[in-house]
Enzyme design. Sequence first.
Site, short mmCIF file in Angstrom:
data_model
loop_
_atom_site.label_atom_id
_atom_site.label_comp_id
_atom_site.label_asym_id
_atom_site.label_seq_id
_atom_site.Cartn_x
_atom_site.Cartn_y
_atom_site.Cartn_z
N SER A 1 0.78 -1.24 0.00
CA SER A 1 0.00 0.00 0.00
C SER A 1 0.81 1.29 0.00
CB SER A 1 -0.97 0.01 1.18
OG SER A 1 -0.29 -0.18 2.40
N ASP B 1 -3.85 6.71 10.70
CA ASP B 1 -3.92 5.27 10.95
C ASP B 1 -2.59 4.70 11.43
OD1 ASP B 1 -2.33 5.16 8.65
OD2 ASP B 1 -3.85 4.17 7.42
N HIS C 1 0.09 4.22 7.10
CA HIS C 1 0.38 4.72 5.76
C HIS C 1 1.04 6.10 5.79
CE1 HIS C 1 -2.97 1.81 4.94
NE2 HIS C 1 -2.02 1.39 4.13
#
Length: 280
Positions: free
Chosen positions: A46, A247, A250
């Site tokens: 990601s 979060d 990321h």
Amino acid sequence: MLHYTKTMSAYLLLMLLAYDGLVDRPNLVHASPPKRKQIILLAGQSNMSGRGGVLNNTWDGLVPLEGHANRSIFRLSAKLTWVEAHEPLHQDIDINVTCGVGPGMVFANWLLDKDPSLGVVALVPCAVGGTRGTKISEWASGTYLYNQLVRRARAALRGGGTIQALLWYQGESDTVNRTDAELYKVRLENFFVNLRADLRSPVLPIFHVALASGQGPYIGTVRKAQLGVDLPNVKCVDAKRLKLQPDQLHLSTPAQVRLGEMLARAFLKKLSSPVHTYSP
């Protein structure tokens, strides 16, 4: 009245032409891709795919100046056609999530700003984070993700060009399980060796990123493995302390800008010592 109408029509035509020249056309398919393409593979999970600016599964749509569209930067779409590159680079590759800003566009813009003689930078997005991330074992030779990477890399070479490097950012998912973390180094090195073999480029430059975060408690083990990779022409860029999204997993958009610049600096430094890369 007729003269006024013709004058207004001419004026409007000129305005439309001027507007067309000023506005990026990010989805324009390049009918005849340049033969001298500097091909860059982007793979991992990601944080390579890009989540900069994504909150609650919604991208804020803000593209940093350093990552703007550039008519000398292309991307290979999921349909294996060349289009003008723009954020989010991985939107048709990492399809089960919301993609945002990653390091790829900043990397390409930084290269061209520092060395315009490179001509055209052709990005090949291959990173997949999905909803749970992807482990290094899912990139082993023969797996779906590995085969897709090789297939897209080969497709990028059609019509000319040279694969100049692989940019790799992955490992967050391997911090959950102790066995995965302890096996990470050997699995990562095997991945690099196998990819070079399948691309017939034994010293393909590889720039991989040491984790800034992780999904589990074994971040230190995976980081140690990444920083300890001992293969020729492989450079590790450390993302530690880059700013994270809320979060805590990321990279934020400013962090992705910084990472893109770090990768570009490492690439240009390596470029000063040419190696044999893969071209048909």
